[in-house]
Design a protein around this motif. Sequence first.
Motif, PDB file in Angstrom:
ATOM      1  N   ASP A 150       3.195 -12.820  -6.407  1.00  0.00           N
ATOM      2  CA  ASP A 150       2.026 -11.973  -6.676  1.00  0.00           C
ATOM      3  C   ASP A 150       2.436 -10.694  -7.397  1.00  0.00           C
ATOM      4  O   ASP A 150       1.709 -10.198  -8.269  1.00  0.00           O
ATOM      5  N   THR A 176     -16.264  -2.725  -3.084  1.00  0.00           N
ATOM      6  CA  THR A 176     -15.321  -2.638  -1.966  1.00  0.00           C
ATOM      7  C   THR A 176     -15.813  -1.664  -0.903  1.00  0.00           C
ATOM      8  O   THR A 176     -16.597  -0.756  -1.198  1.00  0.00           O
ATOM      9  N   GLY A 182      -6.764  -4.239  -8.268  1.00  0.00           N
ATOM     10  CA  GLY A 182      -5.587  -4.732  -7.593  1.00  0.00           C
ATOM     11  C   GLY A 182      -5.272  -3.860  -6.375  1.00  0.00           C
ATOM     12  O   GLY A 182      -5.932  -2.856  -6.138  1.00  0.00           O
ATOM     13  N   THR A 229     -10.611   4.686  -2.473  1.00  0.00           N
ATOM     14  CA  THR A 229      -9.421   4.670  -3.309  1.00  0.00           C
ATOM     15  C   THR A 229      -9.333   5.958  -4.127  1.00  0.00           C
ATOM     16  O   THR A 229     -10.268   6.748  -4.187  1.00  0.00           O
ATOM     17  N   GLN A 255      -6.820 -12.265   0.450  1.00  0.00           N
ATOM     18  CA  GLN A 255      -5.782 -11.445   1.090  1.00  0.00           C
ATOM     19  C   GLN A 255      -6.434 -10.179   1.647  1.00  0.00           C
ATOM     20  O   GLN A 255      -6.771  -9.270   0.902  1.00  0.00           O
ATOM     21  N   ARG A 256      -6.601 -10.129   2.962  1.00  0.00           N
ATOM     22  CA  ARG A 256      -7.229  -8.991   3.613  1.00  0.00           C
ATOM     23  C   ARG A 256      -6.426  -8.594   4.844  1.00  0.00           C
ATOM     24  O   ARG A 256      -5.732  -9.404   5.434  1.00  0.00           O
ATOM     25  N   LYS A 306      -8.338  -4.044  -4.724  1.00  0.00           N
ATOM     26  CA  LYS A 306      -8.285  -5.503  -4.731  1.00  0.00           C
ATOM     27  C   LYS A 306      -8.647  -6.006  -6.113  1.00  0.00           C
ATOM     28  O   LYS A 306      -9.140  -5.267  -6.973  1.00  0.00           O
ATOM     29  N   TYR A 307      -8.386  -7.269  -6.343  1.00  0.00           N
ATOM     30  CA  TYR A 307      -8.828  -7.980  -7.539  1.00  0.00           C
ATOM     31  C   TYR A 307     -10.043  -8.835  -7.191  1.00  0.00           C
ATOM     32  O   TYR A 307     -10.192  -9.269  -6.046  1.00  0.00           O
ATOM     33  N   ASP A 314       0.843  -1.204   0.000  1.00  0.00           N
ATOM     34  CA  ASP A 314       0.000   0.000   0.000  1.00  0.00           C
ATOM     35  C   ASP A 314       0.872   1.245   0.000  1.00  0.00           C
ATOM     36  O   ASP A 314       1.123   1.807   1.053  1.00  0.00           O
ATOM     37  N   SER A 326      -4.519  -6.602  -4.106  1.00  0.00           N
ATOM     38  CA  SER A 326      -4.725  -7.779  -3.259  1.00  0.00           C
ATOM     39  C   SER A 326      -5.587  -8.815  -3.986  1.00  0.00           C
ATOM     40  O   SER A 326      -6.624  -8.478  -4.559  1.00  0.00           O
ATOM     41  N   PRO A 351      -7.922 -12.405  -4.102  1.00  0.00           N
ATOM     42  CA  PRO A 351      -8.970 -12.954  -3.234  1.00  0.00           C
ATOM     43  C   PRO A 351      -8.380 -13.716  -2.047  1.00  0.00           C
ATOM     44  O   PRO A 351      -7.453 -14.512  -2.198  1.00  0.00           O
TER      45      PRO A 351
END
Length: 436
Positions: free
Chosen positions: A418, A381, A397, A385, A403-404, A180-181, A120, A399, A401
């Motif tokens: 990744d 989401t 993107g 952003t 990945q949180r 995220k993706y 980030d 992250s 699925p």
Amino acid sequence: MDLNELKNKIRENMPLYQKLLAQIVKIPSIKGEPVKYAPFGKAPRDVLQRVLEIAEHQFGLKTKQLDNQIGWSELSGSHSSYVAALGHLDVVAAPIKGWKTDPFDLTIKGDYMYGRGVLDNKGPIMGALFALALLKEEGVKPKQTIRVIFGTDEESGSADMKIYNSIEKAPSAGFTPDGKYPVVYAERGVLRLSFIANVTDGSDDAISLISGEFSPSYIPDKVVVAFSSGVIETYIGEKSPSNAPDLGKNALLELANAQRKLPGQMGKIMDWLFRATKYPDGKGLKINFEGERSGKLQCSVYSLDLSNSQIQINFSIRYPIEVTKERLLKQLRKQLPVKNSQIIINQEVAPLYHNPDTSMIRIMKRVYEKVTGLQGTPVTTTGITYARFLPNTVAFGPSFPGQRGIAHKENEWLKVSDWEKIIMIEYLTLKNLAEE
């Protein structure tokens, strides 16, 4: 180049990419006091300057910076329009507590890279720069110009985007790799609110002081309460990002649960706090709205203050795009626990919606599925952003699925494998968008 050639090229360049990323992670680009030629502090300006130097001198790309706030690098196209990747180089603070490595040194252990901003958002936006450099190296002559934009104030309100939008025209299409993706077609509305009340009927052993490490970015993991008798109680939780409260344990919930039996107004307020923190979906405050497209409301309580008998509880609500702000606030105010209490709005961000059937989003869906082999159906989401601040732009993107709760926490990480996929996705997305 085909997918295998692209993958091999990225792996061949990975030592260089990691070396350059390490230089960027090294700069502690937390927002600071404004000084001459550095409106967000010296470190955010320095990191922007370094990235633009890399773009120009390492890769031979055209660059520009605007008022030491935001800059870009681009590969010129034959048309006057452009497509963009927009990310940020500023980071949140990184207290040493809890870190197993130096947060401002890029540490690589096996398939993991650790460091503040590695996810980030320094890693993903530097990945977009590397993708742009690969397009140039390959000799791609795009129809539309391809631009990678580097901001320096995303974590503190995105004031940098004001100057960008005042000078530059909007892209025809773009993405921010700061969500995220798969591709995000809608972002929930966000309200940062305060519950404020005056406590006028204190008990013989009243709460006299509340302290903790409080930030809108995460739910607190420690709260200390002092009573007028001299007794001090400490409540321990587990920190998590404020847009993922279910991944942690709010220390304010532990406090509220212990003190909601107090007599009078304080007990009623503690019970309200308990219900607000116990149910992240808002059920405890009877605001558990849910949208068919954008999912459940989310409530995160992140700080508590007591001063001169006035208590203030600060919290954020991320609400479905199908619910109006007015309806939400009306219902919330019905739940006020004591007289002379109020809810005030500190900050509001309207919901964002893009038709998931647009050409831009279809391209991102196809690219994601091609690179990952996963289902790429567009999603929504709870996050805020840069897509809110630049027209024709969505979050896409970094992250994957499952990945949180990685960003804003200690030991922030990004897998090398990744990162390879992210750079591939950015390369193909920018290339395809530019041909539209």
